[in-house]
Design a protein around this motif. Sequence first.
Motif, PDB file in Angstrom:
ATOM      1  N   PHE A 128      37.219  28.645  38.681  1.00 39.62           N
ATOM      2  CA  PHE A 128      37.921  28.023  39.773  1.00 39.62           C
ATOM      3  C   PHE A 128      39.223  28.640  40.032  1.00 39.62           C
ATOM      4  N   ARG A 129      39.957  28.867  38.867  1.00 35.49           N
ATOM      5  CA  ARG A 129      41.286  29.281  38.996  1.00 35.49           C
ATOM      6  C   ARG A 129      41.385  30.814  39.493  1.00 35.49           C
ATOM      7  N   ASP A 130      40.406  31.571  39.048  1.00 34.21           N
ATOM      8  CA  ASP A 130      40.307  33.056  39.422  1.00 34.21           C
ATOM      9  C   ASP A 130      39.953  33.127  40.882  1.00 34.21           C
ATOM     10  N   HIS A 131      38.979  32.255  41.413  1.00 30.87           N
ATOM     11  CA  HIS A 131      38.449  32.391  42.753  1.00 30.87           C
ATOM     12  C   HIS A 131      38.905  31.372  43.872  1.00 30.87           C
ATOM     13  N   LEU A 132      39.649  30.233  43.359  1.00 33.33           N
ATOM     14  CA  LEU A 132      39.987  29.263  44.359  1.00 33.33           C
ATOM     15  C   LEU A 132      41.427  29.370  44.632  1.00 33.33           C
ATOM     16  N   PRO A 133      42.292  28.708  45.383  1.00 31.74           N
ATOM     17  CA  PRO A 133      43.634  28.762  45.616  1.00 31.74           C
ATOM     18  C   PRO A 133      44.247  27.755  44.855  1.00 31.74           C
TER      19      PRO A 133
END
Length: 448
Positions: free
Chosen positions: A418-423
Amino acid sequence: MGLPQVVIVGRPNVGKSSIFNWLAGRRLAIVDDQPGVTRDRVSHLLVHKNRFFEMVDTGGIGIEDCDNLTREIEEQIALAVDSADVILFVVDTRDGIVPLDEEVARRLRYVDKPIICVANKTDAPTMDSNADDFYKLGRGKLLRVSAHQHRGHDELLEMIVERLPPEGADEQTGEPEMKVAIVGRRNVGKSTFVNTLLQANRMIVSEIPGTTRDSVDVRFDLDGKAFIAIDTPGLKKGKAIRTDLDFYSTHRAQRSIRRADVSLMFFDAGARISKVDKQLVKYIADQYKPCIFVVNKWDLLFGQVPTEKWVHYLHDTFQTMWHAPIAFITGQTGKNMKALLNHAQMVFKQSRDRVSTSELNRLVAAALDRTPPPMYQNRRPKIYYATQVGTQPPTIVLMCNNPKGFSPTYLRFLLSVFRDHLPFGEVPIKLYLQKRPQNDEKDVIKQR
């Protein structure tokens, strides 16, 4: 909008934990006839009519704890009431009104939040009239229930959902005012930072530790936008909190962290990280608050120590906070302060961001396809779909077949995805696993 919280309060032994377990459908809180069993707040995610909310159980109000933890228990109750969107005031129909019920009602008198007075242990309709006396307390709608006899379950959930704030109620149009809590142990330069920020001697600055005794709100403008800086008192170790003044300074500093949008955690570049620093960072993390690590007085070490050394030091010390940005500033001169505040604004924006359910489900499906969860009891746990149910912090619910089947390691893997691909790269994310209800046939994510 953050996930709404429904807080259960009342005197000891009225069945608060029984109601908590009853609504949760699981035995989560300890139930015992001995008063004072519940001390810390216990929370659980619930959903009713597609509204998600957190149910919070608290200790009994007014009990003298046998282990001299009365003050700590009372503080936890105050924190819960402070963060509540709806309050369940639980009383005991069998006992009727007792002085401690009146004490609880007195404490809730000036709480401007929806309150439901829950008359527990009303086991049968023949006992309904026994609960009428509770109208004298004058605290919210009276509902007669029995956790033991499973009476009034659906009515209570309906009443709770009716009183939750409307979805999106606190989401403002335009750019909202950001509140920044400036926290750290004593004498790390917090008040100097505020004075430099304002270019005025607003705060008392002194080499004597503990000059700031209270949290102070200071408004300032940056590039035409208004913000609030909350200067907090420097904190002591728990054992060093000996006076009421120290206790309330600590309490107010913690309250400032809770009501802030972003916390700036200050460190002294010339000093080692202390136990107080670790306690503060843990408190910020426990509140799911966006945080920036600020290494102050960097001018004293500039050219002598590389920034990478402090970065590694912070990452090694706070291994669950790798997402937190790190800034190096000199509060005395203002060096790098504007860049720090601009970054705080970016972090604030991340905490308020939303992603669509379709985008989230595509991401979860790809993560499951690439790295399936390990087998649990000879079966592979399934995720049926994912949805974001709140902001500040971003709150994501994964509907699955068995929440216990996902190990902490696998959940950390999903958080990293989530951290790598979401804002949400630099802010805490709240992640819940929820067992899919039997009447929910939605199955968006297909697993191999």
